[in-house]
Design a protein around this motif. Structure first.
Motif, PDB file in Angstrom:
ATOM      1  N   GLN A   7       4.473  -7.860  -5.878  1.00  0.00           N
ATOM      2  CA  GLN A   7       5.738  -7.432  -6.465  1.00  0.00           C
ATOM      3  C   GLN A   7       6.028  -5.986  -6.080  1.00  0.00           C
ATOM      4  OE1 GLN A   7       5.970  -7.714 -10.733  1.00  0.00           O
ATOM      5  NE2 GLN A   7       8.204  -7.539 -10.708  1.00  0.00           N
ATOM      6  N   SER A   8       7.194  -5.780  -5.447  1.00  0.00           N
ATOM      7  CA  SER A   8       7.596  -4.438  -5.021  1.00  0.00           C
ATOM      8  C   SER A   8       8.067  -3.623  -6.220  1.00  0.00           C
ATOM      9  CB  SER A   8       8.710  -4.543  -3.983  1.00  0.00           C
ATOM     10  OG  SER A   8       9.866  -5.097  -4.582  1.00  0.00           O
ATOM     11  N   SER A   9       8.290  -2.337  -5.982  1.00  0.00           N
ATOM     12  CA  SER A   9       8.719  -1.436  -7.058  1.00  0.00           C
ATOM     13  C   SER A   9      10.077  -1.828  -7.633  1.00  0.00           C
ATOM     14  CB  SER A   9       8.782   0.007  -6.547  1.00  0.00           C
ATOM     15  OG  SER A   9       9.748   0.106  -5.508  1.00  0.00           O
ATOM     16  N   ASP A  10      10.917  -2.484  -6.815  1.00  0.00           N
ATOM     17  CA  ASP A  10      12.226  -2.909  -7.299  1.00  0.00           C
ATOM     18  C   ASP A  10      12.237  -4.359  -7.778  1.00  0.00           C
ATOM     19  OD1 ASP A  10      11.767  -3.371  -4.611  1.00  0.00           O
ATOM     20  OD2 ASP A  10      13.827  -3.051  -3.974  1.00  0.00           O
ATOM     21  N   GLY A  11      11.042  -4.923  -8.009  1.00  0.00           N
ATOM     22  CA  GLY A  11      10.920  -6.218  -8.669  1.00  0.00           C
ATOM     23  C   GLY A  11      10.929  -7.441  -7.775  1.00  0.00           C
ATOM     24  N   GLU A  12      11.145  -7.273  -6.472  1.00  0.00           N
ATOM     25  CA  GLU A  12      11.160  -8.434  -5.584  1.00  0.00           C
ATOM     26  C   GLU A  12       9.731  -8.944  -5.391  1.00  0.00           C
ATOM     27  OE1 GLU A  12      12.899  -9.747  -1.229  1.00  0.00           O
ATOM     28  OE2 GLU A  12      13.735  -7.973  -2.219  1.00  0.00           O
ATOM     29  N   ILE A  13       9.581 -10.272  -5.400  1.00  0.00           N
ATOM     30  CA  ILE A  13       8.259 -10.877  -5.267  1.00  0.00           C
ATOM     31  C   ILE A  13       8.137 -11.535  -3.898  1.00  0.00           C
ATOM     32  CG2 ILE A  13       6.703 -12.661  -6.156  1.00  0.00           C
ATOM     33  CD1 ILE A  13       7.745 -11.977  -8.953  1.00  0.00           C
ATOM     34  N   PHE A  14       7.028 -11.244  -3.231  1.00  0.00           N
ATOM     35  CA  PHE A  14       6.735 -11.793  -1.907  1.00  0.00           C
ATOM     36  C   PHE A  14       5.491 -12.664  -2.015  1.00  0.00           C
ATOM     37  CE2 PHE A  14       9.026  -7.881  -1.287  1.00  0.00           C
ATOM     38  CZ  PHE A  14       9.860  -8.116  -0.205  1.00  0.00           C
ATOM     39  N   GLU A  15       5.582 -13.895  -1.542  1.00  0.00           N
ATOM     40  CA  GLU A  15       4.412 -14.772  -1.513  1.00  0.00           C
ATOM     41  C   GLU A  15       3.801 -14.656  -0.120  1.00  0.00           C
ATOM     42  OE1 GLU A  15       3.324 -19.320  -2.737  1.00  0.00           O
ATOM     43  OE2 GLU A  15       4.937 -18.258  -3.777  1.00  0.00           O
ATOM     44  N   VAL A  16       2.539 -14.214  -0.086  1.00  0.00           N
ATOM     45  CA  VAL A  16       1.891 -13.856   1.175  1.00  0.00           C
ATOM     46  C   VAL A  16       0.542 -14.553   1.278  1.00  0.00           C
ATOM     47  CG1 VAL A  16       1.069 -11.895   2.549  1.00  0.00           C
ATOM     48  CG2 VAL A  16       2.989 -11.585   1.020  1.00  0.00           C
ATOM     49  N   ASP A  17       0.184 -14.958   2.483  1.00  0.00           N
ATOM     50  CA  ASP A  17      -1.146 -15.512   2.755  1.00  0.00           C
ATOM     51  C   ASP A  17      -2.195 -14.468   2.342  1.00  0.00           C
ATOM     52  OD1 ASP A  17      -3.512 -15.544   4.875  1.00  0.00           O
ATOM     53  OD2 ASP A  17      -2.760 -17.594   4.684  1.00  0.00           O
ATOM     54  N   VAL A  18      -3.241 -14.919   1.681  1.00  0.00           N
ATOM     55  CA  VAL A  18      -4.275 -14.010   1.171  1.00  0.00           C
ATOM     56  C   VAL A  18      -4.895 -13.182   2.299  1.00  0.00           C
ATOM     57  CG1 VAL A  18      -6.555 -13.894   0.099  1.00  0.00           C
ATOM     58  CG2 VAL A  18      -4.807 -15.362  -0.870  1.00  0.00           C
ATOM     59  N   GLU A  19      -5.148 -13.791   3.441  1.00  0.00           N
ATOM     60  CA  GLU A  19      -5.769 -13.052   4.548  1.00  0.00           C
ATOM     61  C   GLU A  19      -4.848 -11.956   5.068  1.00  0.00           C
ATOM     62  OE1 GLU A  19      -9.011 -13.229   5.281  1.00  0.00           O
ATOM     63  OE2 GLU A  19      -8.958 -14.601   3.587  1.00  0.00           O
ATOM     64  N   VAL A  20      -3.541 -12.200   5.038  1.00  0.00           N
ATOM     65  CA  VAL A  20      -2.576 -11.174   5.437  1.00  0.00           C
ATOM     66  C   VAL A  20      -2.597 -10.042   4.413  1.00  0.00           C
ATOM     67  CG1 VAL A  20      -0.110 -10.688   5.782  1.00  0.00           C
ATOM     68  CG2 VAL A  20      -1.110 -12.776   6.735  1.00  0.00           C
ATOM     69  N   ALA A  21      -2.573 -10.397   3.127  1.00  0.00           N
ATOM     70  CA  ALA A  21      -2.577  -9.390   2.053  1.00  0.00           C
ATOM     71  C   ALA A  21      -3.848  -8.542   2.101  1.00  0.00           C
ATOM     72  CB  ALA A  21      -2.441 -10.068   0.695  1.00  0.00           C
ATOM     73  N   LYS A  22      -4.956  -9.130   2.537  1.00  0.00           N
ATOM     74  CA  LYS A  22      -6.226  -8.394   2.575  1.00  0.00           C
ATOM     75  C   LYS A  22      -6.308  -7.384   3.715  1.00  0.00           C
ATOM     76  CE  LYS A  22      -9.266 -11.563   0.088  1.00  0.00           C
ATOM     77  NZ  LYS A  22     -10.444 -12.444   0.192  1.00  0.00           N
ATOM     78  N   ILE A  53      10.454  -1.821   2.461  1.00  0.00           N
ATOM     79  CA  ILE A  53       9.252  -1.322   3.132  1.00  0.00           C
ATOM     80  C   ILE A  53       8.124  -2.355   3.028  1.00  0.00           C
ATOM     81  CG2 ILE A  53       7.490   0.506   3.112  1.00  0.00           C
ATOM     82  CD1 ILE A  53      10.274   1.325   4.271  1.00  0.00           C
ATOM     83  N   LEU A  54       7.984  -3.000   1.868  1.00  0.00           N
ATOM     84  CA  LEU A  54       6.934  -4.019   1.711  1.00  0.00           C
ATOM     85  C   LEU A  54       7.159  -5.169   2.696  1.00  0.00           C
ATOM     86  CD1 LEU A  54       4.406  -4.988   0.281  1.00  0.00           C
ATOM     87  CD2 LEU A  54       5.849  -5.915  -1.550  1.00  0.00           C
ATOM     88  N   LYS A  55       8.400  -5.531   2.910  1.00  0.00           N
ATOM     89  CA  LYS A  55       8.722  -6.587   3.870  1.00  0.00           C
ATOM     90  C   LYS A  55       8.243  -6.202   5.270  1.00  0.00           C
ATOM     91  CE  LYS A  55      12.664  -9.385   5.321  1.00  0.00           C
ATOM     92  NZ  LYS A  55      14.099  -9.639   5.135  1.00  0.00           N
ATOM     93  N   LYS A  56       8.458  -4.931   5.664  1.00  0.00           N
ATOM     94  CA  LYS A  56       8.005  -4.455   6.979  1.00  0.00           C
ATOM     95  C   LYS A  56       6.480  -4.394   7.046  1.00  0.00           C
ATOM     96  CE  LYS A  56      10.048  -2.164   9.908  1.00  0.00           C
ATOM     97  NZ  LYS A  56      10.574  -2.852  11.097  1.00  0.00           N
ATOM     98  N   VAL A  57       5.848  -3.945   5.962  1.00  0.00           N
ATOM     99  CA  VAL A  57       4.382  -3.876   5.925  1.00  0.00           C
ATOM    100  C   VAL A  57       3.795  -5.283   6.092  1.00  0.00           C
ATOM    101  CG1 VAL A  57       2.383  -3.392   4.453  1.00  0.00           C
ATOM    102  CG2 VAL A  57       4.259  -1.743   4.570  1.00  0.00           C
ATOM    103  N   ILE A  58       4.356  -6.261   5.387  1.00  0.00           N
ATOM    104  CA  ILE A  58       3.876  -7.646   5.486  1.00  0.00           C
ATOM    105  C   ILE A  58       4.053  -8.157   6.913  1.00  0.00           C
ATOM    106  CG2 ILE A  58       4.314 -10.028   4.747  1.00  0.00           C
ATOM    107  CD1 ILE A  58       5.031  -8.783   1.936  1.00  0.00           C
ATOM    108  N   GLN A  59       5.200  -7.852   7.496  1.00  0.00           N
ATOM    109  CA  GLN A  59       5.471  -8.263   8.880  1.00  0.00           C
ATOM    110  C   GLN A  59       4.416  -7.677   9.824  1.00  0.00           C
ATOM    111  OE1 GLN A  59       9.363  -6.994  10.139  1.00  0.00           O
ATOM    112  NE2 GLN A  59       9.183  -7.907  12.158  1.00  0.00           N
ATOM    113  N   TRP A  60       4.085  -6.383   9.650  1.00  0.00           N
ATOM    114  CA  TRP A  60       3.070  -5.739  10.491  1.00  0.00           C
ATOM    115  C   TRP A  60       1.708  -6.409  10.271  1.00  0.00           C
ATOM    116  CZ3 TRP A  60      -1.575  -3.287  10.196  1.00  0.00           C
ATOM    117  CH2 TRP A  60      -1.978  -2.557  11.320  1.00  0.00           C
TER     118      TRP A  60
END
Length: 162
Positions: A7-22, A53-60
């Motif tokens: 969950q980003s600072s502005d409340g948007e929720i991103f569902e991400v693969d655990v290995e990507v999040a790690k 920014i979280l969207k870009k970080v996840i993409q990277w």
């Protein structure tokens, strides 16, 4: 693949693969230390990162999830700024505000590879420029008097290129 919700600072929720999040040591530690289960309905709050920014970080992270970890042996490693991958060079062609927010997010989330890539991008923006050009590039106000500026030049003459 199991997923985790961020969950980003502005409340948007991103569902991400655990290995990507790690890719983020911060998130990896939260998952391990707080016992947050994969596929948990409760999102992990990231109060210092907005959704854009979280969207870009996840993409990277998705692109780099299979990369080998960056070695911690910074002391003996040559500092280079010309070894960015073509993906990173293209990915980091963003406005300065976004670039600096990516640096802050990479630092907060402890993503060493992204932090290195963003900082190298800034270093490349500075490389070969004189102080006046750097001020112009980053919109930095000149606040030294001529006497103060001369004093700084004398104190730092050892680092001037001849």
């Amino acid at each position: 693949m199991p997923n985790v919700k961020l969950q980003s600072s502005d409340g948007e929720i991103f569902e991400v693969d655990v290995e990507v999040a790690k890719c983020s040591v911060t998130i990896k530690t939260m998952l391990e230390d707080l016992g947050i289960e994969e596929d948990d309905e409760e999102p992990i709050p990231l109060p210092n990162v907005n959704s854009a920014i979280l969207k870009k970080v996840i993409q990277w992270c998705q692109h780099h999830k299979d990369d080998l970890p960056v070695p911690d042996d910074d002391e003996n490693r040559e500092k280079r700024t010309d070894d960015l991958s073509p993906f990173d060079v293209d990915f980091l062609k963003v406005d300065q505000g976004t670039l600096f927010e990516l640096i802050l997010a990479a630092n907060y989330l402890d993503i060493k590879g992204l932090l290195d890539a963003t900082c190298k991008t800034v270093a490349n923006m500075i490389k070969g420029k004189n102080p006046e050009e750097i001020r112009k590039t980053f919109n930095i106000k000149k606040d030294f008097t001529p006497a103060e500026e001369e004093q700084v030049r004398k104190e730092n003459s050892w680092c001037e290129e001849k």
